[in-house]
Design an enzyme around this catalytic site. Sequence first.
Site: not given
Ligand code: GAR
Length: 218
Positions: A12, A14, A65, A107, A109, A145, A174
């Site tokens: 988490g 982000n 789902r 999202n 990525h 994506d 990010e």
């Molecule tokens: C981040 O690097 C995000 O870009 C990636 O997971 C990580 C989560 O980090 N997301 C993906 O790969 C989605 N396909 P966080 O939990 O510290 O935000």
Amino acid sequence: MLTVGVLASGRGSNFQSIIDNIKSGYINAKIAVLITDNPKAYAIERARNNNIETLVLIPKNFPDRDSYYRHLADELKKRGVELVILAGFMRVVGKPLIDAFREKIMNIHPALLPSFPGLHGQRQALDYGVKIAGCTVHFVDEGVDTGPIIIQSAVPAYEDDTEDTLSERILKEEHGIFPLAVKLFAEGRIKVKGRKVFIESQREEAVITNPPHQKFSR
Ligand code: GAR
């Protein structure tokens, strides 16, 4: 003020960057709820520390789902959510949620889409041998994506990078572009026409190369 709902599966960071940027006043929004599919997600701790309501909703507790994603959409709508943020949500979002929030799900990525979609974007980029890596904020559609790209940021990929060192470099970006995308959305400055996203009053000339060509001696 924009009402946001966050979906996260893990650490988490982000999610935290969105929280911090709301607190500082950079983003004019409030977070109504965190929904996680993982009872052990550290994101839950971050929500607790910031008095954000948390729902732990696990797909296997739903008949299928579609009913899982219908339930998520209902919980978000119930709280007046206008923008859904996928902050490390490690699932392909189901159609009922996408239909309920068309062009209102963002999202992050960890790759320069359309290259390296799906899981482990950073590792895919390294294995491929790219010189420039990066991250992408995009709207979510039915594909993996594949939705309209809002903002991208590039970083160099070095020959001695490991998945960890590259991921760390990308993660810093990010934490810059995701809050910026949410800010622009909150300010009503994002327009989507087909695959293309237009950001009002925005034109950047910067470009990154690796190695930087202006420093290259012949
Ligand atoms: C981040 O690097 C995000 O870009 C990636 O997971 C990580 C989560 O980090 N997301 C993906 O790969 C989605 N396909 P966080 O939990 O510290 O935000």
